[in-house]
Scaffold this active site. Sequence first.
Site, PDB file in Angstrom:
ATOM      1  N   ASP A  16       5.549  -6.905   2.678  1.00 46.94           N
ATOM      2  CA  ASP A  16       4.814  -6.463   1.364  1.00 46.94           C
ATOM      3  C   ASP A  16       4.329  -7.657   0.577  1.00 46.94           C
ATOM      4  O   ASP A  16       4.992  -8.762   0.598  1.00 46.94           O
ATOM      5  CB  ASP A  16       5.894  -5.537   0.734  1.00 46.94           C
ATOM      6  CG  ASP A  16       4.779  -4.597  -0.298  1.00 46.94           C
ATOM      7  OD1 ASP A  16       3.672  -4.493   0.039  1.00 46.94           O
ATOM      8  OD2 ASP A  16       5.295  -4.082  -1.299  1.00 46.94           O
ATOM      9  N   ASN A  18       0.891  -8.559   0.677  1.00 47.06           N
ATOM     10  CA  ASN A  18      -0.497  -9.349   1.216  1.00 47.06           C
ATOM     11  C   ASN A  18      -1.416  -9.223   0.347  1.00 47.06           C
ATOM     12  O   ASN A  18      -2.569 -10.405   0.082  1.00 47.06           O
ATOM     13  CB  ASN A  18      -0.844  -8.835   2.871  1.00 47.06           C
ATOM     14  CG  ASN A  18       0.237  -8.761   3.824  1.00 47.06           C
ATOM     15  OD1 ASN A  18       1.216  -9.473   3.818  1.00 47.06           O
ATOM     16  ND2 ASN A  18       0.156  -8.202   4.831  1.00 47.06           N
ATOM     17  N   ARG A  20      -1.710  -8.683  -2.761  1.00 47.93           N
ATOM     18  CA  ARG A  20      -1.386  -9.510  -4.155  1.00 47.93           C
ATOM     19  C   ARG A  20      -1.620 -10.861  -3.796  1.00 47.93           C
ATOM     20  O   ARG A  20      -2.234 -11.649  -4.676  1.00 47.93           O
ATOM     21  CB  ARG A  20      -0.264  -9.303  -4.554  1.00 47.93           C
ATOM     22  CG  ARG A  20      -0.134  -7.903  -5.663  1.00 47.93           C
ATOM     23  CD  ARG A  20       1.052  -7.182  -5.921  1.00 47.93           C
ATOM     24  NE  ARG A  20       1.677  -6.792  -4.754  1.00 47.93           N
ATOM     25  CZ  ARG A  20       2.999  -6.161  -4.555  1.00 47.93           C
ATOM     26  NH1 ARG A  20       3.947  -6.533  -5.588  1.00 47.93           N
ATOM     27  NH2 ARG A  20       3.387  -5.511  -3.604  1.00 47.93           N
ATOM     28  N   HIS A  33      -3.870  -9.935   4.501  1.00 42.17           N
ATOM     29  CA  HIS A  33      -3.266  -9.314   5.673  1.00 42.17           C
ATOM     30  C   HIS A  33      -3.109 -10.285   7.096  1.00 42.17           C
ATOM     31  O   HIS A  33      -2.105 -10.369   8.004  1.00 42.17           O
ATOM     32  CB  HIS A  33      -4.053  -7.930   6.119  1.00 42.17           C
ATOM     33  CG  HIS A  33      -3.766  -7.223   5.264  1.00 42.17           C
ATOM     34  ND1 HIS A  33      -2.694  -6.706   4.799  1.00 42.17           N
ATOM     35  CD2 HIS A  33      -4.781  -6.022   4.689  1.00 42.17           C
ATOM     36  CE1 HIS A  33      -2.767  -5.610   3.867  1.00 42.17           C
ATOM     37  NE2 HIS A  33      -4.040  -5.267   3.636  1.00 42.17           N
ATOM     38  N   LEU A 127      15.726 -11.535  21.452  1.00 38.26           N
ATOM     39  CA  LEU A 127      15.588 -10.596  20.453  1.00 38.26           C
ATOM     40  C   LEU A 127      14.935  -9.411  20.746  1.00 38.26           C
ATOM     41  O   LEU A 127      13.795  -9.422  21.545  1.00 38.26           O
ATOM     42  CB  LEU A 127      14.766 -11.492  19.248  1.00 38.26           C
ATOM     43  CG  LEU A 127      14.106 -10.367  17.972  1.00 38.26           C
ATOM     44  CD1 LEU A 127      15.454 -10.662  17.028  1.00 38.26           C
ATOM     45  CD2 LEU A 127      13.126 -11.256  17.368  1.00 38.26           C
ATOM     46  N   ARG A 190      12.053  -0.524  -3.520  1.00 41.21           N
ATOM     47  CA  ARG A 190      11.999   0.530  -3.198  1.00 41.21           C
ATOM     48  C   ARG A 190      11.895   0.621  -1.505  1.00 41.21           C
ATOM     49  O   ARG A 190      11.585  -0.387  -1.244  1.00 41.21           O
ATOM     50  CB  ARG A 190      10.859   1.613  -3.799  1.00 41.21           C
ATOM     51  CG  ARG A 190       9.637   1.094  -3.639  1.00 41.21           C
ATOM     52  CD  ARG A 190       8.378   1.980  -4.165  1.00 41.21           C
ATOM     53  NE  ARG A 190       7.055   1.213  -3.943  1.00 41.21           N
ATOM     54  CZ  ARG A 190       6.559   1.014  -5.116  1.00 41.21           C
ATOM     55  NH1 ARG A 190       7.325   0.898  -6.542  1.00 41.21           N
ATOM     56  NH2 ARG A 190       5.504   0.264  -5.175  1.00 41.21           N
ATOM     57  N   GLU A 203      22.490  -3.477   3.718  1.00 43.53           N
ATOM     58  CA  GLU A 203      22.414  -4.165   2.392  1.00 43.53           C
ATOM     59  C   GLU A 203      20.990  -4.671   1.985  1.00 43.53           C
ATOM     60  O   GLU A 203      20.312  -5.259   3.143  1.00 43.53           O
ATOM     61  CB  GLU A 203      23.199  -5.684   2.479  1.00 43.53           C
ATOM     62  CG  GLU A 203      24.659  -5.364   2.931  1.00 43.53           C
ATOM     63  CD  GLU A 203      25.555  -4.715   1.673  1.00 43.53           C
ATOM     64  OE1 GLU A 203      24.886  -4.892   0.609  1.00 43.53           O
ATOM     65  OE2 GLU A 203      26.396  -3.892   1.845  1.00 43.53           O
TER      66      GLU A 203
HETATM   67  C1  IPE Z   1       5.363  -0.333   2.732  1.00 42.72           C
HETATM   68  O1  IPE Z   1       4.442  -1.040   1.517  1.00 42.72           O
HETATM   69  C2  IPE Z   1       4.766  -0.531   3.873  1.00 42.72           C
HETATM   70  C3  IPE Z   1       4.330  -1.763   4.446  1.00 42.72           C
HETATM   71  C4  IPE Z   1       4.799  -2.925   4.291  1.00 42.72           C
HETATM   72  C5  IPE Z   1       3.884  -1.747   5.831  1.00 42.72           C
HETATM   73  P1  IPE Z   1       3.258  -0.313   0.817  1.00 42.72           P
HETATM   74  O2  IPE Z   1       2.800  -1.493   0.035  1.00 42.72           O
HETATM   75  O3  IPE Z   1       2.529   0.583   1.536  1.00 42.72           O
HETATM   76  O4  IPE Z   1       4.506   0.467  -0.205  1.00 42.72           O
HETATM   77  P2  IPE Z   1       4.145   1.172  -1.500  1.00 42.72           P
HETATM   78  O5  IPE Z   1       3.103   1.745  -1.625  1.00 42.72           O
HETATM   79  O6  IPE Z   1       4.188  -0.308  -2.546  1.00 42.72           O
HETATM   80  O7  IPE Z   1       5.568   1.931  -2.051  1.00 42.72           O
HETATM   81  C1  IPE Z   2       1.708  -4.905   3.140  1.00 47.77           C
HETATM   82  O1  IPE Z   2       1.048  -5.645   2.042  1.00 47.77           O
HETATM   83  C2  IPE Z   2       1.035  -4.774   4.421  1.00 47.77           C
HETATM   84  C3  IPE Z   2       0.590  -3.481   4.548  1.00 47.77           C
HETATM   85  C4  IPE Z   2       1.037  -2.120   3.850  1.00 47.77           C
HETATM   86  C5  IPE Z   2      -0.303  -3.023   5.798  1.00 47.77           C
HETATM   87  P1  IPE Z   2       0.216  -4.778   1.176  1.00 47.77           P
HETATM   88  O2  IPE Z   2      -1.230  -4.379   1.567  1.00 47.77           O
HETATM   89  O3  IPE Z   2       1.000  -3.667   0.475  1.00 47.77           O
HETATM   90  O4  IPE Z   2       0.032  -5.620  -0.143  1.00 47.77           O
HETATM   91  P2  IPE Z   2       0.147  -5.492  -1.787  1.00 47.77           P
HETATM   92  O5  IPE Z   2       1.482  -4.662  -2.023  1.00 47.77           O
HETATM   93  O6  IPE Z   2      -1.025  -4.795  -2.044  1.00 47.77           O
HETATM   94  O7  IPE Z   2       0.263  -6.660  -2.359  1.00 47.77           O
HETATM   95 MG    MG Z   3       2.194  -3.187  -0.892  1.00 44.09          MG
END
Ligand code: IPE
Ligand code: IPE
Ligand code: MG
Length: 237
Positions: A16, A18, A20, A33, A127, A190, A203
Amino acid sequence: MSQQRILPEHIGIIMDGNGRWAKKRGKPRMEGHRAGAKNFRVITRYCNKIGIKVLTVYAFSTENWRRPSEEVNALMRLFYDYLVEALRDFREENIRTRFIGDVSAFHPKLQKLIAETEELSADKTGLVLNIAMNYGGRAEMITAMRSIAADCAEGRLTADQIDEELFSSRLYTAGQPDPDLIIRPSGEYRTSNFLLWQSAYSEYVFMDDILWPDFTTDDLERAIDIYSARNRRYGGV
Ligand code: IPE
Ligand code: IPE
Ligand code: MG
C-alpha cells in the site's frame, strides 16, 4: 543474551501507498503503481534468497474496482505488461507463482497470461509466491462455503464433517501454512479484507514511516526482526 532470530515461513505484504508516493513527487498515481510493481520484484527475489517458503502479496482487492475506471484500466495494463516481463525474467528464478482471488473477472488475455505464468513455474521448488488479484477475504470464504454447501446438498458431506481443516482446504491457500507475519507499509492500520481466515494468529507489523515503492530489503529485515522478538502464544500462556 541475544536470542536466535526466527524466520517466518509465510509472509504476507499489503503493498500500500503507491498513490501517496506519486502524489508526494507531484506525479500521476500510475507512476506510483509502476514504482510499486518494480519494487515487488526486488522484494520477491530477496524473500526467495533468504529462504522464505511462502510470500503472499496483495496487488488488487475485490474493493479496488471502486476506483475511477481510468485507474482500474491502467492497473490492468500494468498487470499485463508486468506478467509478460515476469514470464521472461522469472524463468531463471526458482519461484513458483500462483494467483489467489477470482481471476475470472479479468480480460481473457490477462487470464491466459495468468494461466501461463502458473503453468511455467509449477515445478519450481523455491519460494511459493501468491499474487492476490481480485482477492477479498470475505469473497474467498463465501466461495469456500458455496463449495461445501454444494457437497452437502449432493450428499458428499455431512454438516458434522465441516471443521477448520476442511474449511481451510477450500480456500485459495489450501495446503499452505498460515501467514506468520503480515506487513503493511503506508500508515494504514487495517487488514482491508486480506487473508481474513488465515490471519487469525498472524503477527502484524504496520510500518507508518514508509510507502510501498520505497520499501527496501532493509525494511523487510526490520519487520522480520520485530516479528522475531514477538511472543506468540496462540491463546496459551
Ligand atoms: C489494500 O489497499 C489493497 C491493496 C494494497 C492491493 P487499499 O488502499 O485498497 O485499502 P484501503 O482502501 O486503504 O483500506
Ligand atoms: C496500493 O496503493 C496499490 C493498489 C491498491 C492497487 P494505493 O493505490 O492504495 O496507494 P494509496 O493508498 O492511494 O497511497
Ligand atoms: Mg491504499
